[in-house]
Design a protein around this motif. Structure first.
Motif, PDB file in Angstrom:
ATOM      1  N   GLY A 172      96.077   4.841 110.761  1.00  9.83           N
ATOM      2  CA  GLY A 172      96.328   4.808 109.318  1.00  9.83           C
ATOM      3  C   GLY A 172      95.082   4.492 108.505  1.00  9.83           C
ATOM      4  O   GLY A 172      94.984   4.889 107.348  1.00  9.83           O
ATOM      5  N   GLN A 173      94.129   3.771 109.099  1.00 12.95           N
ATOM      6  CA  GLN A 173      92.906   3.431 108.375  1.00 12.95           C
ATOM      7  C   GLN A 173      92.086   4.687 108.090  1.00 12.95           C
ATOM      8  O   GLN A 173      91.596   4.881 106.984  1.00 12.95           O
ATOM      9  CB  GLN A 173      92.081   2.436 109.197  1.00 12.95           C
ATOM     10  N   GLU A 175      93.313   7.712 108.061  1.00 15.56           N
ATOM     11  CA  GLU A 175      94.115   8.560 107.163  1.00 15.56           C
ATOM     12  C   GLU A 175      93.985   8.096 105.711  1.00 15.56           C
ATOM     13  O   GLU A 175      93.835   8.922 104.802  1.00 15.56           O
ATOM     14  CB  GLU A 175      95.586   8.539 107.591  1.00 15.56           C
ATOM     15  N   ALA A 176      94.034   6.764 105.522  1.00 15.95           N
ATOM     16  CA  ALA A 176      93.912   6.247 104.158  1.00 15.95           C
ATOM     17  C   ALA A 176      92.547   6.607 103.583  1.00 15.95           C
ATOM     18  O   ALA A 176      92.438   7.050 102.438  1.00 15.95           O
ATOM     19  CB  ALA A 176      94.112   4.734 104.147  1.00 15.95           C
ATOM     20  N   ALA A 177      91.506   6.439 104.397  1.00 11.96           N
ATOM     21  CA  ALA A 177      90.155   6.744 103.929  1.00 11.96           C
ATOM     22  C   ALA A 177      90.020   8.234 103.606  1.00 11.96           C
ATOM     23  O   ALA A 177      89.494   8.611 102.552  1.00 11.96           O
ATOM     24  CB  ALA A 177      89.129   6.332 104.986  1.00 11.96           C
ATOM     25  N   ARG A 178      90.531   9.084 104.507  1.00 12.30           N
ATOM     26  CA  ARG A 178      90.430  10.528 104.260  1.00 12.30           C
ATOM     27  C   ARG A 178      91.206  10.924 103.011  1.00 12.30           C
ATOM     28  O   ARG A 178      90.759  11.757 102.223  1.00 12.30           O
ATOM     29  CB  ARG A 178      90.961  11.332 105.464  1.00 12.30           C
ATOM     30  N   PHE A 182      87.133  10.305 101.452  1.00  9.55           N
ATOM     31  CA  PHE A 182      86.020  10.059 102.367  1.00  9.55           C
ATOM     32  C   PHE A 182      85.895  11.235 103.336  1.00  9.55           C
ATOM     33  O   PHE A 182      86.913  11.771 103.781  1.00  9.55           O
ATOM     34  CB  PHE A 182      86.286   8.814 103.209  1.00  9.55           C
ATOM     35  N   ARG A 186      81.764   9.489 106.845  1.00  8.42           N
ATOM     36  CA  ARG A 186      81.653   8.346 105.948  1.00  8.42           C
ATOM     37  C   ARG A 186      82.789   7.348 106.175  1.00  8.42           C
ATOM     38  O   ARG A 186      82.596   6.143 106.095  1.00  8.42           O
ATOM     39  CB  ARG A 186      81.648   8.835 104.498  1.00  8.42           C
ATOM     40  N   SER A 190      82.077   3.498 106.951  1.00  9.14           N
ATOM     41  CA  SER A 190      82.470   2.474 105.974  1.00  9.14           C
ATOM     42  C   SER A 190      83.741   1.738 106.360  1.00  9.14           C
ATOM     43  O   SER A 190      83.922   0.581 105.992  1.00  9.14           O
ATOM     44  CB  SER A 190      82.702   3.110 104.597  1.00  9.14           C
ATOM     45  N   ILE A 191      84.643   2.397 107.058  1.00  9.70           N
ATOM     46  CA  ILE A 191      85.970   1.811 107.276  1.00  9.70           C
ATOM     47  C   ILE A 191      86.231   1.491 108.749  1.00  9.70           C
ATOM     48  O   ILE A 191      86.635   0.379 109.081  1.00  9.70           O
ATOM     49  CB  ILE A 191      87.076   2.768 106.759  1.00  9.70           C
ATOM     50  N   PRO A 194      83.189  -0.932 110.898  1.00  6.31           N
ATOM     51  CA  PRO A 194      83.197  -2.365 110.609  1.00  6.31           C
ATOM     52  C   PRO A 194      84.398  -3.083 111.228  1.00  6.31           C
ATOM     53  O   PRO A 194      84.276  -4.227 111.679  1.00  6.31           O
ATOM     54  CB  PRO A 194      83.261  -2.423 109.080  1.00  6.31           C
ATOM     55  N   GLN A 195      85.544  -2.413 111.254  1.00  4.30           N
ATOM     56  CA  GLN A 195      86.714  -3.041 111.875  1.00  4.30           C
ATOM     57  C   GLN A 195      86.610  -3.047 113.380  1.00  4.30           C
ATOM     58  O   GLN A 195      87.023  -3.997 114.046  1.00  4.30           O
ATOM     59  CB  GLN A 195      87.988  -2.314 111.446  1.00  4.30           C
TER      60      GLN A 195
ATOM     61  N   PHE B  87     101.030   5.105 101.506  1.00  5.27           N
ATOM     62  CA  PHE B  87     101.650   5.189 102.827  1.00  5.27           C
ATOM     63  C   PHE B  87     102.742   4.138 103.002  1.00  5.27           C
ATOM     64  O   PHE B  87     102.724   3.094 102.349  1.00  5.27           O
ATOM     65  CB  PHE B  87     100.593   4.968 103.916  1.00  5.27           C
ATOM     66  N   ASN B  91      98.314   0.611 104.650  1.00 11.32           N
ATOM     67  CA  ASN B  91      96.979   0.996 105.108  1.00 11.32           C
ATOM     68  C   ASN B  91      95.856   0.497 104.215  1.00 11.32           C
ATOM     69  O   ASN B  91      94.890   1.210 103.961  1.00 11.32           O
ATOM     70  CB  ASN B  91      96.876   2.523 105.262  1.00 11.32           C
ATOM     71  N   PHE B  93      92.505  -1.685 103.628  1.00 13.83           N
ATOM     72  CA  PHE B  93      91.409  -1.967 104.551  1.00 13.83           C
ATOM     73  C   PHE B  93      91.333  -3.479 104.755  1.00 13.83           C
ATOM     74  O   PHE B  93      90.953  -4.209 103.845  1.00 13.83           O
ATOM     75  CB  PHE B  93      90.096  -1.423 103.997  1.00 13.83           C
ATOM     76  N   HIS B  95      89.411  -5.487 106.273  1.00 15.49           N
ATOM     77  CA  HIS B  95      88.137  -6.210 106.285  1.00 15.49           C
ATOM     78  C   HIS B  95      87.552  -6.354 104.881  1.00 15.49           C
ATOM     79  O   HIS B  95      86.475  -6.923 104.715  1.00 15.49           O
ATOM     80  CB  HIS B  95      87.140  -5.519 107.215  1.00 15.49           C
ATOM     81  N   VAL B 109      82.760   7.452  97.393  1.00 15.79           N
ATOM     82  CA  VAL B 109      83.241   8.823  97.216  1.00 15.79           C
ATOM     83  C   VAL B 109      82.868   9.371  95.831  1.00 15.79           C
ATOM     84  O   VAL B 109      82.369  10.485  95.712  1.00 15.79           O
ATOM     85  CB  VAL B 109      84.770   8.892  97.432  1.00 15.79           C
TER      86      VAL B 109
END
Lengths: 277, 263
Positions: A172-173, A175-178, A182, A186, A190-191, A194-195, B87, B91, B93, B95, B109
């Motif tokens: 999901g991380q 997917e959320a970024a895309r 992003f 990237r 960025s996402i 780091p995790q 979602f 979701n 982030f 961190h 972006v």
């Protein structure tokens, strides 16, 4: 069904539950005490003290065991870890690539170097390479050789750690970024990474401990007096003096580093588990 | 009506042998709020995820704001900037702080500078009623608060369209209202919204249109009064009766392949 006196009622054995537990505990303590007593009686304490606790020998080892041997062990480990880290990241990214040959090469590398004893790699770097390619000089001398030997082995394990870390970040991380626009690369930088980094710090610390111990294999490279690390230093002094005390001191120096590091790894792991809730 | 904001044409999607979408045609006009309802496994989430290409359709076309999303040559990242998505599992982030969640996407972006991103973030947090949580981390927020942050994060990108994938399904019942209130506010402001949901009250009161899906096809499409109030198909009636009064439902035979296609 369960009225008293029906045949289904469990039969009473002679011993209650708490009594059984008591007996079991008692037996275990008795065995432990017997072994300790047997060891204490049979051991030749005078000889053991002579072989392992020669106080003046211990004093003679300082400060060299710290300023030279431990320092070199730390240096070898650091160089090896840095090489392993960089190579490991590259391998992990290759492993996760959508380009087949990258995945394939990385997979083969990881399988080979996780399957070989680290000692063999040291012999390969120290003996086979100079023999096969006379005149080639590995930059950095012994330090360079150790960095390469430890790094190639460490990279195989670290690559798997990185890959597992990246894959442990929930889908999901990404997917959320895309969905926020992003690009894949990237979002990774960025996402996801780091995790993943938080996830892999504990296993990476354990890998550092392993490399720290494996640095003792420098023994097989043939080093100058100034390049000796803990194991070589301890062994040389032990054969010089025909006494095991230096080995014991060298061992304690390893533990001085490995136990706190292992403790730190567990703390980080607990902290991460706590943060996930 | 002008050109529709979202247009789906003969959309097909299969996962292996499992045909999840079997030819979907759907248009959503500018400012329209469309709720997609249907039993689990009906393909409604997959349809939503095809709109911003999180799922690659097997066949058919999707247009958003006149751009063909399904065109292999389209800059999908650019298209997605105009489509906000929320979602079921939020979701966020983990961190990053709440503000970080809102500013990082804007900066990376949209290339907004720090001050501009922070201003837009604060603005949108205020819109969802969470201005005081700006420095909190997602893990310390309730589900309802996390979902409102997720909505604010999508809004901070300035989307023309918002997609909601069961936004309240993972929430404790008492927290659902806060999220629905934010969605209702967006609808009132004229946002184009496509909402996959089980919240019939929301669908009835906020949606301009309700689409009922079952078995990978659209069974019924009309105003809430038609689809929810007076459904013309037996399948819709059956679904609604089970949803609105689950305590009265009968035990049914499991139909094979009815389990949710994803997960």
């Amino acid at each position: 069904m369960s009225e008293p006196g029906t045949p289904l009622q469990p039969r009473r054995t002679g011993l209650s539950r708490s009594r059984k537990r008591q007996i079991s505990r008692g037996v275990q303590y008795a065995v432990f005490a017997a072994v300790v007593i047997a060891l204490a009686v049979t051991a030749d304490w005078g000889r053991l003290k002579n072989q392992f606790f020669q106080w003046d020998l211990v004093k003679q080892m300082f400060p060299d065991v710290i300023t030279l041997a431990l320092k070199n062990t730390v240096l070898y480990t650091t160089f090896g870890f840095v090489v392993g880290l960089v190579l490991g990241i590259v391998l992990a990214l290759m492993r996760l690539s959508s380009v087949g040959p990258y995945r394939w090469v990385a997979g083969v590398y990881i399988e080979i170097f996780r399957g070989l004893p680290a000692l063999l790699i040291f012999i390969f770097v120290g003996v086979a390479v100079p023999l096969a390619f006379p005149g080639t000089e590995i930059p950095g001398g012994t330090y360079g050789k150790v960095a390469i030997a430890l790094g190639t082995v460490g990279a195989a394990y670290m690559a798997e750690t990185f890959r597992a870390g990246i894959q442990a970040v929930p889908k999901g991380q990404m997917e959320a970024a895309r969905s926020l626009g992003f690009s894949h690369a990237r979002a990774m930088v960025s996402i996801v990474v780091p995790q993943a980094f938080r996830i892999i710090v504990p296993p990476l610390t354990n890998e550092l401990v392993t490399l720290f111990k494996d640095s003792s294999l420098v023994l097989f490279l043939g080093v100058t007096l100034e390049e000796r690390e803990l194991s070589k230093y301890g062994r040389d002094l032990a054969s010089e003096t025909a006494n095991s005390t230096p080995i014991l001191v060298a061992g304690l120096c390893y533990l001085l580093v490995t136990i706190p590091l292992g403790f730190l790894a567990r703390r980080l792991e607990d902290k991460r588990k706590g943060a996930d809730k | 009506m002008s050109t529709p904001e979202i247009r789906v044409r003969d959309l097909h999607k299969s996962f292996g042998d499992n045909q999840v979408l079997k030819g979907i045609d759907l248009e959503i006009g500018q400012g329209e709020v469309v709720c997609v309802i249907g039993p689990s496994g009906s393909g409604k989430s997959t349809l939503l995820r095809c709109v911003n290409l999180l799922e690659e359709p097997t066949g058919g076309q999707v247009f958003v704001g006149g751009t063909e999303v399904t065109d292999p040559d389209v800059d999908i990242d650019a298209v997605r900037r105009r489509i906000g998505m929320v979602f079921q599992q939020f979701n966020l982030f983990p961190h990053l702080s709440v503000t970080g969640n809102l500013t990082l996407p804007q900066r990376r972006v949209l290339r907004r500078d720090k001050a501009e991103a922070a201003r837009v973030a604060a603005e949108n947090l205020a819109r969802v009623g969470l201005a005081d949580k700006a420095d909190a981390f997602p893990a310390s927020l309730s589900g309802g608060q996390q979902q409102r942050v997720a909505i604010a994060r999508a809004l901070a990108m300035g989307p023309d369209v918002m997609l909601f994938d069961e936004p309240t399904s993972a929430l404790d019942p008492e927290l659902v209202g806060d999220v629905l209130a934010v969605m209702r506010m967006l609808a009132d402001e004229g946002m184009t919204m496509m909402v996959v949901t089980h919240e019939m009250t929301f669908a009835r009161e906020v949606a301009d249109r309700v689409v009922f899906m079952d078995g990978g096809v659209i069974v019924e499409d009309g105003t809430p009064a038609q689809v929810i109030g007076n459904p013309s198909h037996e399948r819709t009636r059956h679904f609604l009766s089970r949803l609105l009064d689950p305590a009265m439902a009968d035990v049914e035979e499991e139909t094979p392949g009815a389990e949710d296609a994803r997960e």
